[in-house]
Design a protein around this motif. Structure first.
Motif, short mmCIF file in Angstrom:
data_model
loop_
_atom_site.label_atom_id
_atom_site.label_comp_id
_atom_site.label_asym_id
_atom_site.label_seq_id
_atom_site.Cartn_x
_atom_site.Cartn_y
_atom_site.Cartn_z
N ARG A 1 0.82 -1.20 0.00
CA ARG A 1 0.00 0.00 0.00
C ARG A 1 0.86 1.26 0.00
N SER A 2 0.17 2.37 -0.19
CA SER A 2 0.84 3.67 -0.19
C SER A 2 1.78 3.80 1.01
N GLN B 1 4.41 2.03 1.65
CA GLN B 1 5.13 0.82 2.01
C GLN B 1 6.17 0.49 0.94
N ARG C 1 -6.22 7.40 -1.90
CA ARG C 1 -4.78 7.27 -1.71
C ARG C 1 -4.44 7.28 -0.22
N ASP D 1 -5.61 4.23 1.60
CA ASP D 1 -4.69 3.11 1.34
C ASP D 1 -3.51 3.17 2.31
N ARG D 2 -2.99 4.36 2.51
CA ARG D 2 -1.86 4.55 3.43
C ARG D 2 -2.26 4.16 4.85
N ILE E 1 -4.71 2.21 5.78
CA ILE E 1 -4.96 0.77 5.89
C ILE E 1 -3.64 0.03 6.09
N GLY E 2 -2.62 0.47 5.34
CA GLY E 2 -1.30 -0.13 5.49
C GLY E 2 -0.79 0.00 6.91
N LEU E 3 -1.02 1.16 7.52
CA LEU E 3 -0.57 1.37 8.90
C LEU E 3 -1.40 0.54 9.87
N GLU F 1 -2.86 -2.26 9.30
CA GLU F 1 -2.54 -3.69 9.19
C GLU F 1 -1.34 -4.06 10.04
N LYS F 2 -0.51 -3.06 10.35
CA LYS F 2 0.66 -3.32 11.19
C LYS F 2 0.29 -3.39 12.66
N THR G 1 -12.08 -2.76 -4.81
CA THR G 1 -11.02 -3.64 -5.34
C THR G 1 -9.65 -3.04 -5.14
N HIS G 2 -9.58 -1.74 -5.30
CA HIS G 2 -8.30 -1.07 -5.12
C HIS G 2 -7.79 -1.23 -3.69
N LEU G 3 -8.66 -0.94 -2.73
CA LEU G 3 -8.23 -0.98 -1.33
C LEU G 3 -8.25 -2.41 -0.78
N SER G 4 -8.99 -3.26 -1.45
CA SER G 4 -9.18 -4.67 -1.05
C SER G 4 -9.34 -4.89 0.45
N ILE G 5 -10.28 -4.17 1.03
CA ILE G 5 -10.75 -4.51 2.36
C ILE G 5 -12.27 -4.60 2.31
#
Lengths: 226, 267
Positions: free
Chosen positions: A111-112, A114, B151, B154-155, B157-159, B161-162, B194-198
Motif C-alpha cells: 500500500r501507499s 510501504q 490514496r 490506502d496509506r 490501511i497499510g498502517l 494492518e501493522k 477492489t483497489h483498497l481490497s478490504i
C-alpha cells in the motif's frame, strides 16, 4: 626434504597465469611470489603491460589479502592482475549469491507508503498500490495490479524485467533507467499481461508478456527438455 | 467487555467526525451503550456535531492527567436514556498532551462499562492517529470517491494492518454522488473496494441533510427519513451483526438506491 615450488608461472594463449599453491602458509607464499617475480623481472622488461590471472586453488583469501597479492604483482612494473580465481568462497558471500538468485514470493498488498525490498527476484501475489514501491535485485513479477513504483535490477542489472498482470505503474525503474506513465492515459485502456525491459538504447520498453521468452531466454530455469 | 472502534481516514474532511457521531447514535438507537471519544485534541468538534458543546466541563486530557474521574468528564446525551455518552477532547492543549499508553489504559477502563466505544481519530498519521489507534480493537476507514482520499485511505490501511491488536479494517465510502458515479466522473464503489481490497461495511450518499443536521447539533441518524440516516443505521447493524452475515453492498443498494430510483421514477 624436497623443496616444491609454491608459485608457478604459466603462459597460456590467454596470457600469463600464476598458480599459487594452496597448501603452504600465506607468509611463505607472499615471500616466494616476491622472489619469483623479481627474478623474472628482467625477462619481461621490454614488454608492455601484461594481464595475469591468478589461480589460488583451494585457498581462501580475504579482501585485504587479495589486495596485498595484487599489490605485490603490480609492483613488478609490467604485470597487472586481471582476476583472482579461487575454488572456495566465504559462507556469507555464498549466502548472498544464493539470495540474489532465488525467487522470493510474497503474498500481500503493497500500500501507499510501504516499500518491499528483496535481494533477488520478487514474485508478488497481490497489488502494488499508488505510493507503494517494490525493489528487487533481480526481476519483478507481479501477479496482481502494478499501480505504484517497481524497481528491478536495483543493484545494477540491466537485464532485469518487470512484469505484471495489470501494468499501470506510476513509475518503472530498471537498473538506473526510469520511465513514468504518460500524463494522459488512453480511455480505460486495459494494460493486461505486460512486461517491461531495457532495450539496446537504454530505454524502458513495455511489451506483451510473451515477448520476454525471446528477449530474455535466461528467464527459463527449467533444465532439460520437455 | 465492550469493543473500541476507531474511525479514521488519513485525509481530513472526508467525514470522520460525522461518521463517528452517526455510527455512535445509530448504535445507541439499537439499544447499545455507547461512548464517543474525540481524540482530535486542539481541534475538537465531535461535541459540536452532537450538540453537546455547552455541557463540557472536563475533557480527555483532564482524565488522562488525573484532574478528574472518567465519569465526571463524560457528557451524557439527553436524547438517549443513559445509552450515549461523549468524552470530549481538550481544546486548549495539543496532541502531545496524551500518549498511546495512556489512551490504552483509558480505553480499557471505558470498555468495562460500555458496549461500544467509538473513537474519532484526527486527520494525519502522526501522534494524534497513534493515540487514537492505541486502544482500538476494530477500525473503520472512511473515504470519499476521490483519488486523493482513496490514496490516503490506502496509506492508513497499510498502517492499521501493522497494528497487532486491531482487527482488519472495514471501509465506509462517504459522500457518494450517484449521478457522478454513473457518468464515470467519480470513482465507483467497486473500483474503490477492489483497489483498497478490504471489506466494505457501508456506503453513504452525499446528502444536504447531513450538513443541515450537524449544524443543528443533531446527528442525521436520528432522522429516519433521510437517505444518509438509513445508511448509517445499516452500518451500525453490520457492526452488531458480525455473527449474522450481511451482504453490505446489496443491502445498501436496497436501502439507498432503490429508494432513489423510486424517487426519480426509474423502474
Amino acid at each position: 626434504m624436497k623443496k616444491t615450488q609454491n608459485v608457478l608461472i604459466k603462459g597460456t594463449k590467454d596470457g600469463l597465469t600464476l598458480h599459487l599453491d594452496d597448501q603452504c602458509s600465506y607468509e611463505k607464499l607472499k615471500k616466494e611470489l616476491n622472489e619469483k617475480l623479481t627474478e623474472n623481472q628482467r625477462v619481461n622488461e621490454e614488454h608492455p603491460l601484461i594481464t595475469v590471472s591468478v589461480k589460488i586453488g583451494n585457498r581462501f583469501l580475504t579482501d585485504a589479502q587479495q589486495e596485498e597479492i595484487k599489490t605485490i604483482i603490480r609492483q613488478k612494473k609490467n604485470l597487472v592482475v586481471g582476476s583472482i580465481d579461487s575454488n572456495v568462497m566465504a559462507k556469507s558471500d555464498a549466502e548472498q549469491m544464493m539470495r540474489e538468485n532465488e525467487i522470493v514470493s510474497v503474498a500481500r498488498i503493497i500500500r501507499s507508503g510501504q516499500v518491499l525490498e528483496v535481494p533477488g527476484d520478487l514474485l508478488l501475489i497481490g497489488d502494488v498500490n499508488p505510493g507503494g514501491k517494490v525493489v528487487a535485485g533481480g526481476n519483478v513479477f507481479i501477479m496482481g495490479a502494478l499501480r505504484g513504483i517497481a524497481h528491478a535490477g536495483a543493484n545494477g542489472n540491466s537485464n532485469a524485467v518487470i512484469s505484471a498482470s495489470l501494468m499501470m505503474p506510476t513509475q518503472l525503474r530498471i537498473n538506473d533507467a526510469i520511465s513514468r506513465s504518460p500524463d494522459f492515459t488512453g480511455d480505460e485502456e486495459k494494460r493486461e499481461m505486460e512486461c517491461a525491459y531495457i532495450d539496446h538504447t537504454d530505454q524502458i520498453i513495455i511489451d506483451r508478456l510473451q515477448a520476454l521468452m525471446h528477449l530474455r531466454p535466461n528467464l527459463t530455469r527449467l533444465e532439460g527438455g520437455f | 467487555m465492550g469493543e473500541a472502534i476507531v474511525i479514521t481516514s488519513g485525509k481530513g474532511g472526508v467525514g470522520k467526525t460525522t461518521t463517528s457521531a452517526n455510527i455512535g447514535t445509530a448504535l445507541a438507537l439499537q439499544g447499545k451503550k455507547v461512548c464517543l471519544v474525540d481524540t482530535d485534541i486542539g481541534l475538537r468538534n465531535l461535541d459540536v456535531v452532537m450538540g453537546l458543546e455547552n455541557r463540557i466541563i472536563y475533557d480527555l486530557v483532564d482524565v488522562v492527567e488525573g484532574r478528574c474521574k472518567i465519569h465526571q468528564a463524560l457528557v451524557k446525551d439527553k436524547r438517549f436514556d443513559d445509552l450515549l455518552y461523549l468524552l470530549p477532547a481538550a481544546q486548549t492543549s495539543d496532541k502531545s498532551a496524551v500518549n498511546p499508553e495512556q489512551m490504552k489504559v483509558l480505553m480499557d477502563s471505558l470498555k468495562q462499562e460500555y458496549d461500544y466505544i467509538i473513537i474519532d481519530c484526527p486527520a494525519g498519521i502522526e501522534q494524534g492517529y497513534k493515540n487514537a489507534v492505541a486502544g482500538a480493537d476494530r477500525a473503520i476507514v472512511v473515504t470519499t470517491p476521490e483519488v486523493s482520499a482513496v490514496r490516503d485511505a490506502d496509506r492508513i490501511i497499510g498502517l492499521l494492518e501493522k497494528e497487532e491488536n486491531v482487527a482488519p479494517p472495514k471501509l465506509v465510502i462517504n459522500r457518494i454522488r450517484s449521478h457522478m458515479m454513473k457518468s464515470g466522473d467519480m470513482l465507483d464503489v467497486d473500483e474503490i473496494t477492489t483497489h483498497l481490497s478490504i471489506e466494505l461495511i457501508g456506503i453513504v450518499a452525499d446528502d444536504d441533510e447531513v450538513i443541515r443536521a450537524s449544524n443543528h447539533g443533531e446527528p442525521i441518524a436520528l432522522n429516519p427519513n433521510s437517505r444518509a440516516s438509513i445508511a448509517y443505521r445499516n452500518i451500525a447493524r453490520r457492526i452488531l451483526g458480525e455473527s449474522v452475515p450481511l451482504q453490505p453492498l446489496e443491502e445498501v443498494d436496497k436501502g439507498v438506491f432503490s429508494k432513489l430510483k423510486k424517487f426519480f421514477g426509474v423502474k
